[in-house]
Design a protein around this motif. Structure first.
Motif, PDB file in Angstrom:
ATOM      1  N   VAL A  24       0.853  -1.189   0.000  1.00 13.54           N
ATOM      2  CA  VAL A  24       0.000   0.000   0.000  1.00 13.54           C
ATOM      3  C   VAL A  24       0.891   1.241   0.000  1.00 13.54           C
ATOM      4  N   GLY A  25       0.541   2.232  -0.811  1.00 16.86           N
ATOM      5  CA  GLY A  25       1.303   3.469  -0.840  1.00 16.86           C
ATOM      6  C   GLY A  25       1.192   4.220   0.471  1.00 16.86           C
ATOM      7  N   LEU A  26       2.232   4.953   0.820  1.00 18.37           N
ATOM      8  CA  LEU A  26       2.247   5.743   2.051  1.00 18.37           C
ATOM      9  C   LEU A  26       2.549   7.193   1.680  1.00 18.37           C
ATOM     10  N   TRP A  27       1.579   8.072   1.897  1.00 17.76           N
ATOM     11  CA  TRP A  27       1.743   9.492   1.614  1.00 17.76           C
ATOM     12  C   TRP A  27       2.036  10.199   2.927  1.00 17.76           C
ATOM     13  N   LEU A  28       3.191  10.826   3.001  1.00 18.67           N
ATOM     14  CA  LEU A  28       3.672  11.383   4.261  1.00 18.67           C
ATOM     15  C   LEU A  28       3.684  12.905   4.217  1.00 18.67           C
ATOM     16  N   GLY A  29       2.948  13.519   5.155  1.00 15.29           N
ATOM     17  CA  GLY A  29       2.946  14.962   5.302  1.00 15.29           C
ATOM     18  C   GLY A  29       4.169  15.396   6.084  1.00 15.29           C
ATOM     19  N   VAL A  30       5.025  16.198   5.454  1.00 16.92           N
ATOM     20  CA  VAL A  30       6.319  16.506   6.060  1.00 16.92           C
ATOM     21  C   VAL A  30       6.498  17.971   6.437  1.00 16.92           C
ATOM     22  N   ALA A  31       5.563  18.845   6.048  1.00 16.88           N
ATOM     23  CA  ALA A  31       5.725  20.281   6.304  1.00 16.88           C
ATOM     24  C   ALA A  31       4.401  20.862   6.783  1.00 16.88           C
ATOM     25  N   PRO A  32       4.433  21.862   7.665  1.00 12.94           N
ATOM     26  CA  PRO A  32       3.201  22.428   8.221  1.00 12.94           C
ATOM     27  C   PRO A  32       2.270  22.976   7.150  1.00 12.94           C
ATOM     28  N   GLY A  33       0.971  22.914   7.429  1.00  8.97           N
ATOM     29  CA  GLY A  33      -0.022  23.421   6.496  1.00  8.97           C
ATOM     30  C   GLY A  33      -0.287  24.907   6.628  1.00  8.97           C
ATOM     31  N   THR A  34       0.279  25.549   7.634  1.00  8.44           N
ATOM     32  CA  THR A  34       0.173  27.001   7.786  1.00  8.44           C
ATOM     33  C   THR A  34       1.573  27.594   7.831  1.00  8.44           C
ATOM     34  N   ASP A  35       1.662  28.891   7.611  1.00  8.22           N
ATOM     35  CA  ASP A  35       2.959  29.555   7.466  1.00  8.22           C
ATOM     36  C   ASP A  35       3.909  29.211   8.610  1.00  8.22           C
ATOM     37  N   ALA A  36       5.096  28.794   8.236  1.00  6.05           N
ATOM     38  CA  ALA A  36       6.128  28.449   9.210  1.00  6.05           C
ATOM     39  C   ALA A  36       7.483  28.583   8.531  1.00  6.05           C
ATOM     40  N   ALA A  37       8.506  28.763   9.340  1.00  6.87           N
ATOM     41  CA  ALA A  37       9.871  28.785   8.814  1.00  6.87           C
ATOM     42  C   ALA A  37      10.300  27.355   8.539  1.00  6.87           C
ATOM     43  N   LEU A  38      10.545  27.041   7.278  1.00 12.45           N
ATOM     44  CA  LEU A  38      10.926  25.678   6.926  1.00 12.45           C
ATOM     45  C   LEU A  38      12.395  25.443   7.237  1.00 12.45           C
ATOM     46  N   PRO A  39      12.738  24.259   7.738  1.00  8.56           N
ATOM     47  CA  PRO A  39      14.147  23.960   8.013  1.00  8.56           C
ATOM     48  C   PRO A  39      14.898  23.671   6.723  1.00  8.56           C
ATOM     49  N   ALA A  40      16.148  23.313   6.844  1.00  8.07           N
ATOM     50  CA  ALA A  40      16.937  22.921   5.672  1.00  8.07           C
ATOM     51  C   ALA A  40      16.292  21.702   5.013  1.00  8.07           C
ATOM     52  N   LEU A  41      16.506  21.565   3.722  1.00  9.86           N
ATOM     53  CA  LEU A  41      15.887  20.477   2.966  1.00  9.86           C
ATOM     54  C   LEU A  41      16.207  19.116   3.579  1.00  9.86           C
ATOM     55  N   LYS A  42      17.446  18.904   3.982  1.00 13.79           N
ATOM     56  CA  LYS A  42      17.823  17.605   4.547  1.00 13.79           C
ATOM     57  C   LYS A  42      17.074  17.331   5.843  1.00 13.79           C
ATOM     58  N   ASP A  43      16.718  18.383   6.578  1.00 14.49           N
ATOM     59  CA  ASP A  43      15.987  18.199   7.825  1.00 14.49           C
ATOM     60  C   ASP A  43      14.514  17.883   7.574  1.00 14.49           C
ATOM     61  N   THR A  44      13.979  18.356   6.452  1.00 14.06           N
ATOM     62  CA  THR A  44      12.621  17.978   6.092  1.00 14.06           C
ATOM     63  C   THR A  44      12.565  16.500   5.722  1.00 14.06           C
ATOM     64  N   ALA A  45      13.591  16.025   5.023  1.00 16.14           N
ATOM     65  CA  ALA A  45      13.633  14.633   4.583  1.00 16.14           C
ATOM     66  C   ALA A  45      13.998  13.666   5.705  1.00 16.14           C
ATOM     67  N   ALA A  46      14.675  14.156   6.742  1.00 15.94           N
ATOM     68  CA  ALA A  46      15.220  13.273   7.775  1.00 15.94           C
ATOM     69  C   ALA A  46      14.163  12.391   8.447  1.00 15.94           C
ATOM     70  N   PRO A  47      12.975  12.906   8.850  1.00 14.28           N
ATOM     71  CA  PRO A  47      11.992  12.026   9.498  1.00 14.28           C
ATOM     72  C   PRO A  47      11.496  10.901   8.593  1.00 14.28           C
ATOM     73  N   VAL A  48      11.433  11.160   7.287  1.00 14.25           N
ATOM     74  CA  VAL A  48      11.024  10.116   6.349  1.00 14.25           C
ATOM     75  C   VAL A  48      12.079   9.018   6.323  1.00 14.25           C
ATOM     76  N   ARG A  49      13.323   9.422   6.207  1.00 18.81           N
ATOM     77  CA  ARG A  49      14.412   8.446   6.194  1.00 18.81           C
ATOM     78  C   ARG A  49      14.473   7.663   7.498  1.00 18.81           C
ATOM     79  N   GLU A  50      14.251   8.356   8.615  1.00 19.94           N
ATOM     80  CA  GLU A  50      14.309   7.695   9.911  1.00 19.94           C
ATOM     81  C   GLU A  50      13.196   6.661  10.046  1.00 19.94           C
ATOM     82  N   LEU A  51      11.983   7.005   9.605  1.00 16.78           N
ATOM     83  CA  LEU A  51      10.880   6.042   9.640  1.00 16.78           C
ATOM     84  C   LEU A  51      11.230   4.815   8.809  1.00 16.78           C
ATOM     85  N   TRP A  52      11.738   5.029   7.607  1.00 18.65           N
ATOM     86  CA  TRP A  52      12.058   3.916   6.717  1.00 18.65           C
ATOM     87  C   TRP A  52      13.182   3.053   7.296  1.00 18.65           C
TER      88      TRP A  52
END
Length: 338
Positions: A261-289
């Motif tokens: 089954v496909g897994l769609w992962l929400g990785v960034a807030p849905g309201t205005d926020a300061a986004l971290p570095a790209l690698k930090d956005t990807a890190a929780p996905v990699r950690e889960l996997w």
């Protein structure tokens, strides 16, 4: 296991809602920022009939609704509120055909699922429809027929596209746990048995997506996502907010991935926020996997990156920023797995 998904490896998409009230502008943003897996944007800021419940209630067959101060309620005959909801949808579909009529890849549409709809629409006496099992059965049958008609209409407008149908069920965990308040707010409605909830959701998925009419996705941006129930109901992908996926759900998430089954992962807030570095956005996905122990090459095939939830409360500037971040995150994860 051989897996086949309708999206390209390393894809990103949106959940559904966007700010503003111009469907033309919103769809142009979606097509520009999410070319691999675009979707039909929802614009709840247009007012009644453009919200999640009202928009889907406009699809119901032979179950008219109207708007009360407390929310949407069943009524005897169609009125102005229902016409407004259907007018919004008609306008959106006209824009869709104009801007994306030649689209020949995957394209996603969204509708409210039966249990969230039953938890929000009221019976004529003011009680929530969820309180009456007979009303829920009628609502589910009407929704299944209505969403099937909507899928057919979108397929007519986008004849070369592969349609994905996302059913939004943010209230499903509360329905199962008996946390949905009564109309008065002083009590809670009885919990719905998991088997009953699975049957109702399956009815909508099979009716609307049968015959390969659409690829079924279920979105639930709440805690305690019932992964097994959603798979049993026929969901071929499950969309969640990654920040709400605790370690204790590892077994359920792992079983979902293992089942193909496909897994769609929400990785960034849905309201205005300061986004971290790209690698930090990807890190929780990699950690889960990594925690679940699946081969890295499967990540980019099976996972789609999204915002955590809808973007109706975000600024236009942030919408573009967060969609680009989701797209860049998906590509980074794909390139890292090669």
């Amino acid at each position: 296991m051989t897996m086949s998904f309708p999206w390209e490896v390393g894809s990103a998409t949106g959940v559904g809602s966007y700010p503003g009230d111009d469907p033309d502008e919103a769809l142009r943003i979606v097509l520009g920022e999410l070319p691999e897996l675009p979707h039909l944007p929802e614009l709840p800021n247009r007012g009644p009939g453009a919200d999640l419940t009202g928009r889907t209630a406009g699809m119901l067959v032979d179950l008219p609704v109207h708007l009360q101060p407390s929310g949407w309620r069943f009524t005897d005959r169609p009125g102005r509120d229902l016409r407004r909801a259907r007018d919004h949808m008609a306008r959106d579909l006209d824009v869709l055909e104009e801007l994306a009529g030649r689209h020949d890849g995957p394209f996603k549409i969204q509708a409210c699922g039966p249990w969230t709809l039953a938890a929000t629409i009221e019976l004529r006496n003011g009680d929530r429809a969820l309180r009456d099992p007979g009303a829920v059965r009628d609502l589910t049958a009407s929704l299944a027929e209505g969403v099937a008609g909507h899928v057919a209409e979108v397929r007519r407008r986008l004849p070369s596209a592969r349609i994905l149908l996302q059913l939004d069920e943010p209230a499903l965990p509360a329905v199962l746990a008996g946390r949905v308040p009564t109309a008065s707010g002083f009590s809670r409605l009885a919990p719905v048995e998991a088997a009953t909830a699975e049957h109702g959701l399956r009815q909508v998925i099979e009716t609307a997506c049968g015959g390969d009419a659409a690829f079924p996705v279920v979105h639930c941006c709440a805690r305690d996502v019932p992964y097994g129930l959603l798979r049993g109901a026929g969901a071929k992908a499950i969309s969640v907010d990654l920040a709400l996926v605790p370690d204790r759900h590892d077994d359920a998430v792992g079983e979902t991935i293992d089942a193909g089954v496909g897994l769609w992962l929400g990785v960034a807030p849905g309201t205005d926020a300061a986004l971290p570095a790209l690698k930090d956005t990807a890190a929780p996905v990699r950690e889960l996997w990594r925690r679940l122990g699946f081969p890295p090459t499967r990540l980019a095939e099976q996972v789609v990156i999204t915002p955590a939830c809808g973007l109706a409360g975000a600024s236009p500037r942030y919408v573009r920023e967060v969609l680009k971040r989701c797209r860049d995150t998906a590509r980074m994860l794909h390139e890292a797995a090669e």
